[in-house]
Scaffold this active site. Structure first.
Site, PDB file in Angstrom:
ATOM      1  N   ASP A   1      -0.099  -0.138 -14.692  1.00 58.89           N
ATOM      2  CA  ASP A   1       0.579   0.631 -13.644  1.00 58.89           C
ATOM      3  C   ASP A   1       1.674   1.482 -14.294  1.00 58.89           C
ATOM      4  O   ASP A   1       2.394   1.026 -15.184  1.00 58.89           O
ATOM      5  CB  ASP A   1       1.178  -0.316 -12.595  1.00 58.89           C
ATOM      6  CG  ASP A   1       1.534   0.417 -11.315  1.00 58.89           C
ATOM      7  OD1 ASP A   1       0.856   0.205 -10.296  1.00 58.89           O
ATOM      8  OD2 ASP A   1       2.500   1.223 -11.331  1.00 58.89           O
TER       9      ASP A   1
ATOM     10  N   ASN B   1      -2.844  -3.572  -1.138  1.00 64.31           N
ATOM     11  CA  ASN B   1      -2.178  -2.933  -0.004  1.00 64.31           C
ATOM     12  C   ASN B   1      -3.214  -2.109   0.745  1.00 64.31           C
ATOM     13  O   ASN B   1      -3.994  -1.377   0.120  1.00 64.31           O
ATOM     14  CB  ASN B   1      -1.050  -2.027  -0.497  1.00 64.31           C
ATOM     15  CG  ASN B   1       0.014  -2.805  -1.266  1.00 64.31           C
ATOM     16  OD1 ASN B   1       0.313  -3.944  -0.925  1.00 64.31           O
ATOM     17  ND2 ASN B   1       0.560  -2.205  -2.307  1.00 64.31           N
TER      18      ASN B   1
ATOM     19  N   GLN C   1       0.365   1.181   0.845  1.00 66.32           N
ATOM     20  CA  GLN C   1      -0.685   1.845   0.048  1.00 66.32           C
ATOM     21  C   GLN C   1      -0.313   3.308  -0.154  1.00 66.32           C
ATOM     22  O   GLN C   1       0.031   4.012   0.816  1.00 66.32           O
ATOM     23  CB  GLN C   1      -2.057   1.734   0.729  1.00 66.32           C
ATOM     24  CG  GLN C   1      -3.181   2.274  -0.144  1.00 66.32           C
ATOM     25  CD  GLN C   1      -4.579   2.084   0.461  1.00 66.32           C
ATOM     26  OE1 GLN C   1      -4.716   1.644   1.601  1.00 66.32           O
ATOM     27  NE2 GLN C   1      -5.597   2.437  -0.304  1.00 66.32           N
TER      28      GLN C   1
ATOM     29  N   VAL D   1      -2.116   5.135  -2.932  1.00 59.45           N
ATOM     30  CA  VAL D   1      -3.309   5.757  -3.517  1.00 59.45           C
ATOM     31  C   VAL D   1      -4.510   5.238  -2.746  1.00 59.45           C
ATOM     32  O   VAL D   1      -4.765   4.017  -2.718  1.00 59.45           O
ATOM     33  CB  VAL D   1      -3.444   5.428  -5.022  1.00 59.45           C
ATOM     34  CG1 VAL D   1      -4.706   6.065  -5.589  1.00 59.45           C
ATOM     35  CG2 VAL D   1      -2.212   5.909  -5.800  1.00 59.45           C
TER      36      VAL D   1
ATOM     37  N   HIS E   1      -7.727  -0.660  -4.916  1.00 59.01           N
ATOM     38  CA  HIS E   1      -7.294  -1.232  -6.204  1.00 59.01           C
ATOM     39  C   HIS E   1      -6.576  -2.538  -5.942  1.00 59.01           C
ATOM     40  O   HIS E   1      -5.985  -2.745  -4.889  1.00 59.01           O
ATOM     41  CB  HIS E   1      -6.392  -0.260  -6.959  1.00 59.01           C
ATOM     42  CG  HIS E   1      -5.223   0.222  -6.157  1.00 59.01           C
ATOM     43  ND1 HIS E   1      -5.343   1.185  -5.169  1.00 59.01           N
ATOM     44  CD2 HIS E   1      -3.929  -0.145  -6.149  1.00 59.01           C
ATOM     45  CE1 HIS E   1      -4.163   1.389  -4.612  1.00 59.01           C
ATOM     46  NE2 HIS E   1      -3.290   0.589  -5.185  1.00 59.01           N
TER      47      HIS E   1
ATOM     48  N   HIS F   1      -3.706  -5.096  -7.449  1.00 57.89           N
ATOM     49  CA  HIS F   1      -2.576  -5.218  -8.380  1.00 57.89           C
ATOM     50  C   HIS F   1      -2.594  -6.615  -8.993  1.00 57.89           C
ATOM     51  O   HIS F   1      -2.662  -7.610  -8.263  1.00 57.89           O
ATOM     52  CB  HIS F   1      -1.239  -5.077  -7.642  1.00 57.89           C
ATOM     53  CG  HIS F   1      -0.986  -3.739  -7.029  1.00 57.89           C
ATOM     54  ND1 HIS F   1      -0.127  -2.808  -7.590  1.00 57.89           N
ATOM     55  CD2 HIS F   1      -1.445  -3.162  -5.892  1.00 57.89           C
ATOM     56  CE1 HIS F   1      -0.078  -1.734  -6.815  1.00 57.89           C
ATOM     57  NE2 HIS F   1      -0.875  -1.919  -5.775  1.00 57.89           N
TER      58      HIS F   1
END
Ligand code: 5GP
Length: 107
Positions: A31, A86, A93, A95, A99, A101
């Site tokens: 990240d 998220n 969220q 993006v 995905h 994390h």
């Protein structure tokens, strides 16, 4: 055709990413703004907007993302870690390409 997501552009090497893992189903990158000593994003190549778009046909993919995250936690000597997804703006969220994390604290 719809525009590529930020993560599709990273996967396609159009913009830089610090890759720590990749296979036929997903990639993992560090990240850019880490919130823990280890902060990796596990990103499916398939561009679902979020977990809310996943269908039963995505079960194998979703399980795979979890196992990749678990493996990366191990690889980074993290016994203590959090896996987070998220979904939606209010939930944080930013993006809109699914995905996971991995937030980890090495032992
Ligand atoms: P979200 O808030 O959507 O759950 O997570 C998006 C994550 O992507 C954030 O933690 C943010 O720091 C990260 N991010 C945003 N832009 C970039 C980028 O260009 N490169 C990388 N490696 N991470 C990014």
């Amino acid at each position: 055709m719809s525009e590529k997501t930020l993560f599709e552009r990273i996967i396609d090497r159009e913009i830089p990413g610090d890759f720590v893992y990749e296979d036929e189903l997903c990639v993992a990158i560090k990240d850019i703004n880490p919130k823990a000593p280890v902060h990796v994003l596990v990103i499916p190549r398939k561009a679902l907007r979020g977990i809310s778009e996943a269908e039963p046909e995505d079960s194998t993919l979703l399980g795979h993302l979890l196992l990749v995250a678990q493996g990366l936690a191990k690889q980074n000597a993290c016994k203590d870690y959090r896996l987070q997804i998220n979904n939606g703006e209010k939930a944080g969220q930013t993006v809109f390409h699914l995905h996971l994390h991995l937030l980890g604290w090495p032992s």
